[in-house]
Scaffold this motif. Structure first.
Motif, short mmCIF file in Angstrom:
data_model
loop_
_atom_site.label_atom_id
_atom_site.label_comp_id
_atom_site.label_asym_id
_atom_site.label_seq_id
_atom_site.Cartn_x
_atom_site.Cartn_y
_atom_site.Cartn_z
N LEU A 59 39.98 -16.50 40.37
CA LEU A 59 39.12 -15.86 41.76
C LEU A 59 39.59 -16.60 42.93
N LEU A 60 38.93 -18.16 42.86
CA LEU A 60 39.16 -18.89 44.06
C LEU A 60 40.44 -19.05 44.61
N ALA A 61 41.63 -19.08 43.50
CA ALA A 61 42.75 -19.25 44.10
C ALA A 61 43.43 -17.97 44.47
N ALA A 62 42.94 -16.72 43.97
CA ALA A 62 43.42 -15.55 44.44
C ALA A 62 42.93 -15.04 45.89
N VAL A 63 41.74 -15.40 46.04
CA VAL A 63 41.09 -15.50 47.33
C VAL A 63 41.89 -16.07 48.56
N ILE A 64 41.81 -17.40 48.21
CA ILE A 64 42.51 -18.20 49.23
C ILE A 64 43.90 -17.62 49.59
N LEU A 65 44.73 -17.34 48.42
CA LEU A 65 45.96 -17.06 48.78
C LEU A 65 46.39 -15.81 48.87
N HIS A 66 45.55 -14.82 48.83
CA HIS A 66 45.86 -13.37 49.08
C HIS A 66 46.56 -12.81 50.13
N ASP A 67 46.49 -13.48 51.51
CA ASP A 67 47.19 -13.35 52.50
C ASP A 67 47.97 -14.59 53.16
N CYS A 68 48.50 -15.27 52.11
CA CYS A 68 49.21 -16.41 52.29
C CYS A 68 50.63 -16.24 53.05
N LEU A 84 54.67 -10.00 48.79
CA LEU A 84 55.26 -11.08 49.26
C LEU A 84 54.39 -12.41 48.87
N SER A 85 52.92 -12.05 49.24
CA SER A 85 51.89 -13.11 48.94
C SER A 85 51.72 -13.38 47.59
N ALA A 86 51.96 -12.41 46.63
CA ALA A 86 51.86 -12.61 45.21
C ALA A 86 53.10 -13.73 44.77
N GLN A 87 54.15 -13.40 45.14
CA GLN A 87 55.16 -14.05 44.89
C GLN A 87 55.11 -15.53 45.28
N ARG A 88 54.89 -15.62 46.54
CA ARG A 88 54.33 -17.16 47.04
C ARG A 88 53.35 -17.85 46.40
N ALA A 89 52.26 -17.20 46.17
CA ALA A 89 51.24 -17.52 45.36
C ALA A 89 51.45 -18.24 44.04
N GLN A 90 52.22 -17.49 43.42
CA GLN A 90 52.68 -17.96 42.03
C GLN A 90 53.58 -19.47 42.21
N GLU A 91 54.50 -19.16 43.17
CA GLU A 91 55.29 -20.49 43.43
C GLU A 91 54.50 -21.67 43.57
#
Length: 218
Positions: A59-68, A84-91
């Motif tokens: 949850l913490l990682a998803a919250v911080i990166l949800h608009d990355c 696009l944010s999901a792809q970047r978050a995974q990277e």
């Protein structure tokens, strides 16, 4: 606020937060998607997790990166922002040694949080992140964010001759008041968790009360 102070607000995951926050430090001057927004969504997510369960680290990682990946509200790419944010978050997470499975869990939660993307959340964490983010779009905070974004996009407060759009189509890209029936009043029906739905009902009532008072003053 500096990043170390912000990271401390994400305890007990302040170390992880300190690693991830630099990835989203540039908010492009958007005060509706800044560090304060991340903190509010995290607080919402923790309240939901306390009742619903779920993995707080995910949850913490998803919250911080949800608009990355930043995409303006009026951009033609807006519906692709969460993908696009999901792809970047995974990277980002894979580069920091996360397992493929956990990075994908975060990425799914990031992609599914968006209203415009219309992606069904399949995991508990994705449901919580979607609810936590949508809670920040309604209630008193939602009202403030709505008019802030309208001003930022150069929209008017309302259509002077027909503020309730009784004889015209809703145009929420032109009029802030139109955004309430066009989107914000509809969010309550889409909450994924029981805890989120209960919180949404209270915030929805505050938001409707504001609009009623606004129209009364007109």
């Amino acid at each position: 606020m500096n990043l170390s102070q912000v990271a401390a607000a994400f305890r007990p995951f302040d170390t992880l937060a300190a690693q991830l926050l630099p990835q989203v430090e540039d908010d492009a001057g958007d005060g509706s998607h800044d560090l304060s927004h991340l903190l509010r969504v995290w607080n919402n997510a923790r309240r939901l997790q306390a009742e619903e369960g779920g993995d707080l680290r995910i949850l913490l990682a998803a919250v911080i990166l949800h608009d990355c990946v930043r995409v303006e509200k009026n951009s033609p790419l807006r519906s692709q922002a969460s993908t696009l944010s999901a792809q970047r978050a995974q990277e980002i997470l894979l580069s920091r040694g996360w397992t493929q499975e956990d990075a994908q869990r975060v990425a799914h939660a990031v992609q599914a949080h968006s209203y415009s993307a219309q992606v069904t959340p399949l995991t508990l964490e994705a449901k919580i992140v979607q609810d936590a983010d949508r809670l920040d779009a309604i209630g008193a905070i939602g009202v403030a964010r709505c008019f802030y974004v309208a001003g930022r996009m150069g929209s008017s407060l309302y259509e002077a001759l027909d503020p309730q759009a009784q004889q015209r189509p809703l145009q929420d890209t032109r009029y802030a008041l139109d955004h309430f029936p066009a989107k914000l009043f509809r969010l309550q029906d889409g909450f994924q968790t029981a805890a989120g739905a209960a919180m949404a009902q209270a915030r929805q009532e505050r938001m409707r009360g504001f609009v009623e008072q606004f129209l009364d003053e007109l």
